[in-house]
Design an enzyme around this catalytic site. Structure first.
Site, PDB file in Angstrom:
ATOM      1  N   LYS A  35       0.847  -1.206   0.000  1.00  0.00           N
ATOM      2  CA  LYS A  35       0.000   0.000   0.000  1.00  0.00           C
ATOM      3  C   LYS A  35       0.876   1.247   0.000  1.00  0.00           C
ATOM      4  CE  LYS A  35      -0.403  -0.251   5.038  1.00  0.00           C
ATOM      5  NZ  LYS A  35      -1.280  -0.673   6.147  1.00  0.00           N
ATOM      6  N   TYR A 253      17.703  28.897  10.026  1.00  0.00           N
ATOM      7  CA  TYR A 253      16.564  29.679  10.510  1.00  0.00           C
ATOM      8  C   TYR A 253      16.407  29.534  12.020  1.00  0.00           C
ATOM      9  CZ  TYR A 253      14.800  30.239   5.727  1.00  0.00           C
ATOM     10  OH  TYR A 253      14.647  30.567   4.417  1.00  0.00           O
TER      11      TYR A 253
HETATM   12  C1  LIG Z   1      -0.563  -1.792   6.647  1.00  0.00           C
HETATM   13  C2  LIG Z   1      -1.154  -3.067   7.093  1.00  0.00           C
HETATM   14  C3  LIG Z   1      -0.345  -4.166   7.381  1.00  0.00           C
HETATM   15  C4  LIG Z   1       1.164  -4.103   7.364  1.00  0.00           C
HETATM   16  O1  LIG Z   1       1.605  -3.468   8.543  1.00  0.00           O
HETATM   17  P1  LIG Z   1       3.169  -3.388   8.900  1.00  0.00           P
HETATM   18  O2  LIG Z   1       3.201  -2.833  10.279  1.00  0.00           O
HETATM   19  O3  LIG Z   1       3.784  -2.469   7.906  1.00  0.00           O
HETATM   20  O4  LIG Z   1       3.691  -4.767   8.796  1.00  0.00           O
HETATM   21  C5  LIG Z   1      -0.962  -5.361   7.708  1.00  0.00           C
HETATM   22  N1  LIG Z   1      -2.320  -5.455   7.763  1.00  0.00           N
HETATM   23  C6  LIG Z   1      -3.119  -4.412   7.521  1.00  0.00           C
HETATM   24  C7  LIG Z   1      -4.591  -4.563   7.623  1.00  0.00           C
HETATM   25  C8  LIG Z   1      -2.565  -3.173   7.187  1.00  0.00           C
HETATM   26  O5  LIG Z   1      -3.374  -2.139   6.952  1.00  0.00           O
END
Ligand SMILES: *Cc1c(COP(=O)(O)O)cnc(C)c1O
Length: 367
Positions: A35, A253
């Site tokens: 994702k 800054y």
């Molecule tokens: C993003 C996600 C994962 C992966 O999580 P990580 O902490 O990156 O391993 C697994 N399951 C779901 C439902 C997620 O949304």
């Protein structure tokens, strides 16, 4: 010459981290979670390193379409399921499996006209209180889905809130086991942290994201190297300016760093508009780690849009044109874990990877 900042994706490190996942969960199939454009790595590049996974899990339909366009014919899972009726048509067309986490999604399915029944993952809210059916509604949701011609196989899923910390997963596992007790179907519970720390929860499918990208899911308790993970993303640039500081001179800054001795500051072509977090401190009390020519140093002053200062005082051989590794692996092979940079900026490696800015050119290497 273009501005010297660039990111590198290490596809062999992706392959290595996937192997590491398989060691932790030898009997489970692996959803590679890609994702958010593969946690900022780019779906296409990540696919190149992760094609040995058993399936790809993601959120966006256009990302699913990109994975299909790469020639992937295996499973793809939509982790949040669908948002409207016509998404289901695309699921039929692209053969996408999808999560069902609420009654509204069952209603959409029942309104969907399809020749091809869908494989769905019914999600239980086992205590995180984000997505999923409450335990007392889980069974009736399963029964309703099971009676629908639109639905093929039903798998069971939940997500942990505390797999990386002291609270652990025991309570949520107990809730899941009670709610799912005599229901058939494959099970998936584990994210990265559970996969590493609670190996007994691996079940039929594991869902690692962050560990595939070489970040320790439980930093600072562990480092990526403790878990045998390799960095998959390097952000590097060069020093494009050098200043000598007299005692009392300030950097950047807001003058948040004040030289307490004669010092030399290198100015790096990297700023928050490249995705380097502005919260990373460069005060006298707290600096953020950085590698200059593969040697550890620290940031000086506030991160600005395009530039950041680094300490060259102890590095007489470094100067204009020196390589600066903001995170990842330097050309000498020295590693600066992204988790350390994130921790200095009070965030997590996930956020840094995902925030890599579009203006940063990205290349892929096989090592
Ligand atoms: C993003 C996600 C994962 C992966 O999580 P990580 O902490 O990156 O391993 C697994 N399951 C779901 C439902 C997620 O949304």
């Amino acid at each position: 010459m273009p501005r010297p900042i660039h990111a590198t994706i290490h596809t062999d490190a992706l392959r290595h981290n996937l192997q590491r996942v398989r060691q932790s969960a030898p009997d489970a199939r692996v959803w590679a979670v890609v994702k958010a454009n593969a946690y900022g790595h780019g779906i296409e590049r990540a696919f190149h390193g992760l094609r040995g996974a058993d399936g790809f899990a993601l959120l966006d339909l256009d990302e699913a379409a990109r994975v299909r366009r790469l020639g992937w014919r295996g499973p793809i899972l939509l982790l949040e399921g669908v948002f409207e009726l016509r998404d289901l048509e695309l699921c039929s067309r692209l053969d996408l499996w999808h999560t069902v986490h609420c009654t509204e999604q069952i209603d959409l399915l029942s309104a969907h006209k399809t020749q091809v029944p869908h494989r769905v993952f019914l999600k239980l809210n086992s205590g995180m209180n984000r997505l999923g059916f409450a335990p007392h509604r889980f069974r009736s949701a399963w029964t309703r889905l099971n009676a629908m011609p639109q639905v093929d196989e039903i798998s069971l899923m939940t997500h942990f809130s505390d797999a990386d910390g002291p609270k652990g997963v025991a309570e949520q596992v107990a809730v899941f086991e009670a709610a799912a007790a005599d229901l058939p179907g494959e099970r998936t519970l584990s994210n990265s942290a559970a996969l590493l720390r609670h190996t007994a929860t691996a079940a039929d499918w594991v869902r690692p994201g962050i560990v595939l990208y070489g970040s320790a899911a439980d930093h600072p308790e562990h480092n990526a190297a403790d878990w045998g993970l390799r960095p998959t993303m390097t952000l590097a640039s060069q020093i494009v300016g050098v200043q000598d500081l007299a005692v009392g001179a300030t950097v950047g800054y807001g003058s948040s760093f004040v030289a307490d001795r004669p010092m030399r500051v290198g100015v790096v072509a990297c700023g928050y508009a490249d995705g380097y977090p502005r919260h990373c401190p460069g005060t006298n009390a707290h600096g953020t780690p950085v590698l200059v020519d593969g040697q550890r140093s620290r940031t000086l002053g506030r991160v600005s849009m395009d530039l950041i200062g680094v300490d060259l005082t102890g590095l007489p051989g470094s100067g204009h044109g020196s390589e600066v590794t903001l995170w990842g692996r330097s050309s000498t092979g020295a590693v600066l874990p992204i988790d350390e940079v994130a921790h200095a900026g009070s965030t997590v490696g996930y956020e840094l990877m995902c925030a890599l800015a579009p203006r940063v050119p990205v290349t892929m290497t096989e090592d």
